[in-house]
Design an enzyme around this catalytic site. Structure first.
Site, PDB file in Angstrom:
ATOM      1  N   GLY A  99       0.828  -1.205   0.000  1.00  0.00           N
ATOM      2  CA  GLY A  99       0.000   0.000   0.000  1.00  0.00           C
ATOM      3  C   GLY A  99       0.861   1.253   0.000  1.00  0.00           C
ATOM      4  CB  SER A 172      -3.292   8.063   6.364  1.00  0.00           C
ATOM      5  OG  SER A 172      -2.487   7.456   5.378  1.00  0.00           O
ATOM      6  CG  ASP A 334       2.212  -0.686  10.645  1.00  0.00           C
ATOM      7  OD1 ASP A 334       1.034  -0.686  10.238  1.00  0.00           O
ATOM      8  OD2 ASP A 334       3.120  -0.066  10.067  1.00  0.00           O
TER       9      ASP A 334
HETATM   10  C1  S3P Z   1       2.988   3.643   6.578  1.00  0.00           C
HETATM   11  C2  S3P Z   1       1.948   4.228   7.232  1.00  0.00           C
HETATM   12  C3  S3P Z   1       0.895   3.453   7.900  1.00  0.00           C
HETATM   13  C4  S3P Z   1       1.350   2.039   8.191  1.00  0.00           C
HETATM   14  C5  S3P Z   1       1.991   1.397   7.007  1.00  0.00           C
HETATM   15  C6  S3P Z   1       3.202   2.196   6.564  1.00  0.00           C
HETATM   16  C7  S3P Z   1       3.959   4.513   5.889  1.00  0.00           C
HETATM   17  O1  S3P Z   1      -0.235   3.388   7.066  1.00  0.00           O
HETATM   18  O2  S3P Z   1       0.264   1.273   8.642  1.00  0.00           O
HETATM   19  O3  S3P Z   1       2.397   0.085   7.321  1.00  0.00           O
HETATM   20  O4  S3P Z   1       5.057   4.051   5.555  1.00  0.00           O
HETATM   21  O5  S3P Z   1       3.627   5.686   5.657  1.00  0.00           O
HETATM   22  P1  S3P Z   1      -1.301   4.595   6.985  1.00  0.00           P
HETATM   23  O6  S3P Z   1      -0.617   5.789   6.520  1.00  0.00           O
HETATM   24  O7  S3P Z   1      -2.338   4.144   6.011  1.00  0.00           O
HETATM   25  O8  S3P Z   1      -1.847   4.725   8.374  1.00  0.00           O
END
Ligand code: S3P
Length: 472
Positions: A99, A172, A334
């Site tokens: 993601g 986020s 996480d």
């Molecule tokens: C992350 C942000 C978090 C986290 C993901 C990594 C990042 O997600 O859960 O594993 O590297 O910016 P969200 O931004 O959707 O909360």
């Protein structure tokens, strides 16, 4: 056709832990190091880069866009920054399970002069993209999610962007980072406002790569003790190119979290995790374990390249229940599968709330944790935004699913270290997305190979800034 056999992991109860270890490079920071290097004005060497599948997806995507990246040895990547002038990719950009790759890349692809399409595996294909589509559309980008409910694939027709002021509707760091990265290429000023603090690796890396930005914290109330954070505003002007620099990635506290829980919950255990990132937007796991009774000492030994790193020294004890909610959630988002396992081993009922984001991670982590804990004989009440876990009874070994989610697989491997009989976790290849050496470390922990009583543990913690945390 027969489905391909997927790896399974078998775990048995382990002796108390008495060891020291290091964990691989931080996943969030490794992604950002490649992206910032790729849009910089020259060659950057990144060391201790996480060779996990997720970060490889980011590096592969950059190569597809014409960025030259060499990997002279494991953990080292040399990136030839091209000032963000990418070449149209041949074919779709496959973000795998990541993601972070898809959302951050959306910010970099939006200002390009070509059309691109990002796809992902079945898990990523179910993750919401509206959260990046909306602000980037507001900046002038043309993005479209082809999946149901604005899920991937994501098609982007790049073009000129305008700076916006955007208040994050969800806490986020991925969305914050996507908008800020797009802002580097936009006309005028881009401002992101967050009302809950999320991880700040992008901002720290901007500073390190000499990008000029303003960061303002606005507080409610005047009394320094009782005041509450109202919002954080981050603003930058478009048209800036990062200055190429070398970067070393610290160890991943989210990977360390599994072993911190394993040590914290076993009375008499002692564990040192070295060279691990101690960025305060990520160390909530330490606060939670301290509240549960673990004895923890955290020493920041370096702040090289803008990210604090050092050693965590932890002693195990019979844990007791706690509450995890509100503004603490983004800091431990996480780690909640690991915290849930700690809760199952703690006396009393631990309550986790305000964490509905867990429903849209690599899997629905609330449902996955509840299913697996129940299989081990633990009482769990599920809420839309969290769960209540009543711990303290012995865990029973059981057969369970990873649900294709690396953190579920690893959290329940740790639970297996405390359970009677055998714990079998199905489909554990997903662990490679964030922690390729997890299985080796698990073996070491199961064998109980230790630092031994004579190792001068405390003197090895000298030289840094010590922060002892008190029980809340
Ligand atoms: C992350 C942000 C978090 C986290 C993901 C990594 C990042 O997600 O859960 O594993 O590297 O910016 P969200 O931004 O959707 O909360």
């Amino acid at each position: 056709m027969k489905a391909a056999a997927k790896n399974i992991l078998k775990v048995r109860r382990a002796p108390r832990i008495e060891t020291e270890l290091i964990v691989p490079g931080d996943k969030s920071i490794s992604h950002r190091a490649v992206l910032l290097s790729a849009i910089s004005n020259g060659r950057c060497t990144i060391t201790n880069f996480l060779e996990g599948e997720d970060c490889r997806s980011t590096a592969r995507a950059m190569r597809q866009l014409g960025v030259e990246i060499e990997t002279p040895e494991p953990g080292t990547v040399i990136v030839e920054g091209n000032r963000g002038i990418f070449r149209a990719p041949e074919g779709d950009i496959d973000c795998g399970n990541s993601g972070t790759t898809m959302r951050l890349m959306a910010g970099l692809l939006s200002p390009q002069k070509f059309r691109s399409k990002m796809t992902g595996d079945p898990s990523l294909s179910n993750r919401p993209m509206r959260r990046v589509i909306e602000p980037l559309q507001e900046m002038g980008a043309r993005l479209q999610a082809e999946g149901e409910k604005q899920c991937p694939p994501l098609t982007i027709v790049g073009g000129p962007l305008e700076g916006i002021t955007y208040r994050l509707p969800v806490a986020s760091a991925q969305v914050k980072s996507a908008v800020l990265l797009a802002g580097l290429f936009a006309k005028g000023t881009t401002t992101v406002i967050e009302s809950v603090r999320s991880r700040d690796h992008t901002e720290r890396m901007f500073e390190y790569f000499l990008i000029k930005f303003r960061r303002e914290e606005i507080w409610e109330g005047t009394c320094p003790v009782g005041r509450k954070l109202k919002e954080i505003r981050i603003s930058l002007d478009g048209g800036q190119i990062p200055e190429s620099r070398d970067f070393r990635v610290p160890g991943d506290i989210s990977s360390a979290a599994f072993w911190l829980v394993a040590a914290a919950a076993q009375p008499g255990s002692r564990l040192l995790v070295k060279d691990v990132g101690l960025n305060p937007t990520r160390t909530g796991i330490i606060d939670v374990l301290i509240r549960m009774g673990a004895r923890i000492r955290e020493v920041v030994e370096t702040s090289a390249h803008g990210e604090p790193a050092g050693t965590v020294d932890i002693k195990g004890i019979q844990l007791h229940a706690t509450e995890v909610r509100g503004a603490e959630i983004p800091n431990v988002i996480d780690e909640i599968p690991a915290i849930a396992v700690a809760a199952a081993l703690a006396e009393g009922t631990t309550v986790i709330r305000d964490a509905k984001e867990l429903r849209v991670k690599e899997t629905d982590r609330i449902a996955a944790v509840a299913t697996n804990l129940r299989a081990m004989g633990v009482e769990v009440e599920e809420f839309p935004d969290g769960m209540a876990i009543t711990g303290g009874k012995p865990l029973k070994g059981a057969r369970m699913q990873s649900f294709g989610d690396h953190r579920i697989a690893m959290a329940f491997a740790v639970a297996g270290l405390f359970a009677s009989g055998e714990t079998v976790i199905e489909d554990t290849d997903c662990v490679l997305t964030s922690y390729p050496t997890f299985f080796e470390t698990l073996k070491k922990i199961q064998k109980g190979t230790g630092i031994g009583r004579r190792t001068p543990v405390i003197s090895s913690l000298g030289g840094g800034k010590t922060r002892r945390r008190k029980k809340a």
